[in-house]
Each structure stands twice: as structure tokens, then as C-alpha cells.
Enzyme design. Structure first.
Site, PDB file in Angstrom:
ATOM      1  N   THR A   1       0.746  -1.055   0.035  1.00 56.20           N
ATOM      2  CA  THR A   1      -0.036  -0.015  -0.058  1.00 56.20           C
ATOM      3  C   THR A   1       0.958   1.372  -0.149  1.00 56.20           C
ATOM      4  OG1 THR A   1      -1.561  -1.139   1.309  1.00 56.20           O
ATOM      5  CG2 THR A   1      -1.749   1.049   1.399  1.00 56.20           C
TER       6      THR A   1
ATOM      7  N   TYR B   1     -11.398  -6.982  -5.816  1.00 57.73           N
ATOM      8  CA  TYR B   1     -12.481  -6.319  -6.428  1.00 57.73           C
ATOM      9  C   TYR B   1     -13.916  -6.896  -5.922  1.00 57.73           C
ATOM     10  CZ  TYR B   1     -15.509  -3.711  -9.493  1.00 57.73           C
ATOM     11  OH  TYR B   1     -16.327  -3.181 -10.086  1.00 57.73           O
TER      12      TYR B   1
ATOM     13  N   TYR C   1      -1.616 -10.715   3.349  1.00 60.99           N
ATOM     14  CA  TYR C   1      -1.649  -9.223   3.584  1.00 60.99           C
ATOM     15  C   TYR C   1      -3.253  -9.064   3.686  1.00 60.99           C
ATOM     16  CZ  TYR C   1      -0.955  -4.278   2.698  1.00 60.99           C
ATOM     17  OH  TYR C   1      -0.594  -3.172   2.764  1.00 60.99           O
TER      18      TYR C   1
ATOM     19  N   LYS D   1       0.793 -10.011   7.059  1.00 65.33           N
ATOM     20  CA  LYS D   1       1.055  -8.840   7.667  1.00 65.33           C
ATOM     21  C   LYS D   1      -0.523  -8.203   7.908  1.00 65.33           C
ATOM     22  CE  LYS D   1       1.871  -3.879   6.391  1.00 65.33           C
ATOM     23  NZ  LYS D   1       2.309  -2.673   5.353  1.00 65.33           N
TER      24      LYS D   1
END
Length: 291
Positions: A38, A101, A131, A161
Site C-alpha cells: 500500500t 474487487y 496481506y 501482515k
């Protein structure tokens, strides 16, 4: 540590500054880098750009086994292409989002997506760090999903994470799967994370404050821990009160004395001058903290 992606004034990627900042983080003591997450504006980068930047970073002399590049995309072929390339370059692992999505999809569909990546890569070297960033993806990595993935693909999933900002969620992953390397996304949670059996943090603000974050990891359990923890938490709180990625890049620009580092790719906009004092405070704290 995450690594920002610098851009040129024409908004093309700036490989030279990307490499320079990445090497600076390693020089600051970072154990490794997690580019194309990100903080790197990865979902504003094309597959080709990410492949070329990873090649440039490794070809510049950065050891591949210190890298966990992000490879998760909405489109399965893109995730496969990025993952296959990363593994071919010998990276430590990949930091992989669920396909993000479509919302509300069955967990078995998410298992099928990861299975398709693993089968297409077809390489025993593949190690995946999941993630979890549900506020961005809307597709959480749940305990049941982790359990299904690890049961179906033993030895492939090695870490996670947790960027949810929810310590209770992070703690539940550490408790349920102690064999995983579980990272928080905030350095403010390092003491709790490590005490519970976690692996530490992968934090956006490490682009500015890596040395003090590393110092905190080394100081855990000592008399210096509380003071260093207070300092890194203060820096983190400054960034949390600002548009995070533009603020991190503004601080990186100040750190490198190079305004080009502050360039963001739309839809982000450059941090306004009204926040200059906060950026100056954050970088001053980072510079004046523990070494």
C-alpha cells in the site's frame, strides 16, 4: 520495511530514487524490504512497472532474499505474473493480497485463487505472506481462510501482515498460528506483537523512522524500551493524523533534501504546505531519536 515508489514529474516511475531510498532503509538497519504494498502505491502501478522496478532493485545489488514484494492483484493473471517473476528472482517471499474487487465472495473462492497462483508458479521456493488490509480491500483474511490455505498447501504460507489496525485480530492470528511470522502495520504495536510471539512490524513510517524502529526492536525487554517506544509512537501518531502516503512521501523528501520524493501518482494529491510543521516535527523526531 515498506518502500515508497518515487515518481518523476511526468508521473513515470523513478527507478533511481526508488533504489536510493530502498538502500537507505537497509542502511538504517531494516532487516528487509516489502516493496509494492500500500505504501508503495502498488495498485497505481502496472504489472510491467512492478516487474521492472523489482529487477532494477535486485540488479542494483540489493539481496533478493531480503525482499518480500507485493504481488496480489484483483486479476488472477496479474497476481500469477508478479508472483512467478518474484520467485524467479529468488525473493524471500511474496506479500499477497486476496483478490479484492469482488466483495462477499465465498472463502472457498479465495482458496481457489491462491491455489491457482501456487499451481501456476509451480516452484517449491514460493513462500507467501498473506496481506490483511480489510479497510482497503473489503476482503478480509480470516482465521478460517488461513486454516484452509495452510491445510491445503503445507509450507507455502509462512506469514501475515495485519494492517487492520486491530490488535485483537493480530493477537488472534498469533495465538492460532504461532508458526506464522505475523507482523503488525504499526511500530506502536511492536512491544505487544513481539511479546505475544509475533515477528514485529512492516510500517509505512519506516521510510522516515527506520533507525528508531530498529532500535525499539533491539531494546525490547531493556530499560531503554519505554523511551524509544514513546518516541516511535509519537512519530506514528503524527502520520496517522495526515493523509498517510502523501505525508510519508513529503517526509521522505525532507529526509533526502529532494522535493521529487514528494510526488504522488493520482488519485493521491501532494501534501499541502499547511502540514509542513507536522512533517518537520516528525522528521526532527526521527533524526533526533535513538541510534
Amino acid at each position: 520495511m515498506p518502500a515508497i515508489t518515487p515518481f518523476k514529474p511526468d508521473l513515470s516511475v523513478d527507478a533511481e530514487r526508488f533504489i536510493a531510498n530502498s538502500k537507505a532503509l537497509l542502511d538504517d538497519g531494516a532487516d528487509g524490504l516489502a516493496p509494492f504494498g500500500t505504501t508503495s502505491e502498488a495498485n497505481s502501478l502496472s504489472v510491467g512497472e512492478r516487474i521492472k522496478l523489482l529487477d532494477a532493485l535486485i540488479d542494483s545489488g540489493v539481496a533478493a532474499d531480503r525482499l518480500i514484494p507485493g504481488t496480489g492483484c484483483a486479476a488472477l493473471p496479474d497476481s500469477i505474473a508478479l508472483t512467478k517473476h518474484a520467485v524467479s528472482r529468488g525473493v524471500l517471499g511474496t506479500l499477497t493480497l486476496s483478490p479484492f474487487y469482488y466483495k462477499g465472495v465465498p472463502e472457498d473462492g479465495l482458496v481457489d485463487s491462491f491455489t491457482a497462483i501456487i499451481d501456476a508458479v509451480g516452484d517449491s521456493r514460493l513462500k507467501i505472506y498473506l496481506y490483511h488490509i480489510p479497510q482497503m480491500t473489503g476482503v478480509p483474511v480470516t482465521l478460517t481462510l488461513i486454516e484452509k490455505l495452510m491445510a491445503k498447501h503445507p509450507g507455502v504460507f509462512v506469514g501475515l501482515k495485519d494492517s487492520s489496525g486491530n490488535w485483537e485480530n493480530t493477537h488472534s492470528v498469533i495465538k492460532a498460528f504461532p508458526e506464522l511470522d505475523t507482523y503488525s502495520a504499526s511500530e506502536a504495536l511492536i512491544p505487544q506483537n513481539v511479546a505475544a510471539g509475533g515477528a514485529g512490524c512492516i510500517s509505512a513510517s519506516a521510510n522516515v523512522n527506520a533507525r528508531n524502529i530498529v532500535a525499539l526492536m533491539r531494546a525490547l525487554g531493556t530499560n531503554e524500551e519505554a523511551g524509544i517506544a514513546a518516541g516511535v509512537t509519537e512519530v506514528r501518531k503524527i502520520f496517522e493524523g495526515l493523509p498517510l502516503i502523501p505525508a510519508i512521501k513529503a517526509a521522505a523528501a525532507r529526509r533526502h533534501s529532494d522535493p521529487a520524493y514528494a510526488i504522488v501518482r493520482p488519485p493521491f494529491v501532494k501534501l499541502s504546505d499547511e502540514h509542513a510543521a507536522q512533517i518537520e516535527r516528525a522528521t526532527a523526531l526521527a533524526t533526533g531519536g535513538a541510534r
